[in-house]
Design a protein around this motif. Sequence first.
Motif, PDB file in Angstrom:
ATOM      1  N   SER A 400       0.846  -1.188   0.000  1.00  0.00           N
ATOM      2  CA  SER A 400       0.000   0.000   0.000  1.00  0.00           C
ATOM      3  C   SER A 400       0.882   1.238   0.000  1.00  0.00           C
ATOM      4  N   THR A 423      -1.398  -1.111  -4.302  1.00  0.00           N
ATOM      5  CA  THR A 423      -2.546  -0.207  -4.226  1.00  0.00           C
ATOM      6  C   THR A 423      -2.024   1.183  -3.873  1.00  0.00           C
ATOM      7  N   TYR A 425      -3.000   5.055  -2.884  1.00  0.00           N
ATOM      8  CA  TYR A 425      -4.042   5.892  -2.298  1.00  0.00           C
ATOM      9  C   TYR A 425      -3.670   7.370  -2.436  1.00  0.00           C
ATOM     10  N   THR A 464      -3.696  -0.752  -8.491  1.00  0.00           N
ATOM     11  CA  THR A 464      -5.042  -0.402  -8.026  1.00  0.00           C
ATOM     12  C   THR A 464      -5.030   0.999  -7.444  1.00  0.00           C
ATOM     13  N   ARG A 466      -6.909   4.096  -5.385  1.00  0.00           N
ATOM     14  CA  ARG A 466      -7.932   4.489  -4.417  1.00  0.00           C
ATOM     15  C   ARG A 466      -7.801   6.004  -4.235  1.00  0.00           C
TER      16      ARG A 466
END
Length: 661
Positions: A400, A423, A425, A464, A466
């Motif tokens: 992350s 991921t 963010y 990914t 976010r």
Amino acid sequence: MKDDLHSDVAEGGGAFVHLFEPITINGCRIRNRIVMTGHGTGMPTDGTPNDRMVAYYAERARGEVGLIMLGTQQVHPSSPGITGLLTNYDDRIVPGLARVARAVQAEGGRIFGYLGHMGMATSARPVALWSASADYEQKYGEVAHAMTAGEIAELVAAFAAAARRNLEAGLDGIEVHCGHGLLLNQFLSPLTNHRTDAYGGSVENRTRFPREVLAAVRAEIGPDVPLGIRVSGDELIPGGLTAEDMAVICPMLVEAGALDYLDVSAGSDGDLVSNMLHEPPMGLPPAPFASLAGRIRSACPGTAVLHATRIHTAAEAEALLARGDADMAGMVRPLIADPHLPAKARRGGTDRVTPCVACEQACFGRLYRGRHISCVGNPTTGREERWHALPPIERARRVSVIGAGPSGMEAARVAALRGHDVTLYDEHECLGGRMNVARLPEGRAEWGRMIDHKAAEIERLGVTLRLGARASAARIAEAAPDVVLLACGARPGTLRTPGAEAAPILTVDEAVQDPARCGARVLVIDNMNRTPGMAAAIHLARLGRNVDLSTQGLHAGHNLVIQNLTYFWKQAAELGVTFLPATRPARFDGGRVTLENVFSRQPMPLRSYDSIVLADPGLPRDTLRAPLEAAGLTVRAIGDCYAPRDIEAAFLDGYEAALAL
């Protein structure tokens, strides 16, 4: 494992009709028209090529550069090898040159030696500089020794001997530097040649020393080795050599050395504005001097012409050739940014090229700090020996990355490239972080090219996203990542100056994003002395504000590389920005500001402003670290979240963090 160095883009360079056509220079066949022209790398530590330099040039040849010019080899001890220059004074350089030549040729490239002498365009105290006359130039201000006839003859022999060593090492050709305000240019130019003997005065006399050098080099290497020169088609200085002058001088030089090609650019390193114009930073247009090359090409029919000044994309190079301004397209910074630009363009993958945005922070910026060059957007540059390929991973991890600025984007890209499940963010709806602010002032839009490139690579790699909501510790922990990389950037700093809490203070980001919040009279307090404060001051002045800039430094922008510094100072002068060096705020009373001199510590007369803009490095925005570690997660802070620095450090931190996974 995916390999970013040898991408699988489809073949199809059909848009480049001229760029990938081979060219032959005096029997030397070059696979395409792309040339990496001579430049300092800051890599040599003892004046000879080392492993770092070999790997650097080999990578550009692997990326299908047609011809590589080595960085300037100083041919005589009167031109000391400072800032990591090569010194071709004796045979000690030959083994290193041979290693570079073999590495480049093994990848299908050609390599020419690049010979020069700095003259007075350097600083070498206590060594005396040599030049045409007892003069000095703007940048360094060290008075040179006017060369004697015997010393001129000594240097003629030194150039010839240096050329011989290049051939002994197996290089394919020779280029002699006659431009950019270096020694041979100092003899050519009426600005720096005040001699009254056979080497000064008339054009014939001012060209005599360069002609003797070229004749001696040609005699040493023979008729069958490519020989060319680099020249400034215009010195870009009032009273200096013009395009009309060079259209007369260049045929004389071609004849003297039986030259095969001319490498035409412009400018002089000894004049601050001229130096900035011929090494153009962000904000100046691409290919500004292509027409000069075309003019010289017309004056020297039958002699091939190479041109390089901000030919920043394959498309720009193709246009240069299609117009007939040159026969070869020279690039440096674009190939520093992406050594595989030629291969990607040939295969139809120009969208995969890491862009050069002309920020000059890690190429010139590092060089002027005495370090090897690199690139903001490509941290592997200058580190090819260590990071030639990405290391394999033992197992794929869930990673992350919190924050999608330069550090977070680079960490996400490289981690995904290695095969990790990533991921990314960010609280904003778009990627790029503060690059989205940096791109807003006029002339700074090229940061958008960097954002677009990194974002496209992240999308291609399946990261990914976010976006649009701040990631809480609970939300991150719920995803159960193996590793968390905190790239949250920096939070604004605060002034502890008395009265600051009631003063009309905006952050530099707020002022740039919404200039309407700034009144007519603006004070920029620049605690960074880098681009943000300077760019903001100029941006606001361009919008009609009356702007002062206060800095505690000796001069505004003192942490900037010389080309950017000159560019910003020129704009500030034209727009009426007032610099207040060696000052800091001592007290605020609303918009009334008392500054004090940092040396005398005495207050200055009261000044009144409608708005005060604070350009400050800020403090790490790392509040997520403690709760994430308390939740048992492995956490690493990177970029400004670790320590606020600059964009080079942000990208480098992200790259290194991804390698460590």
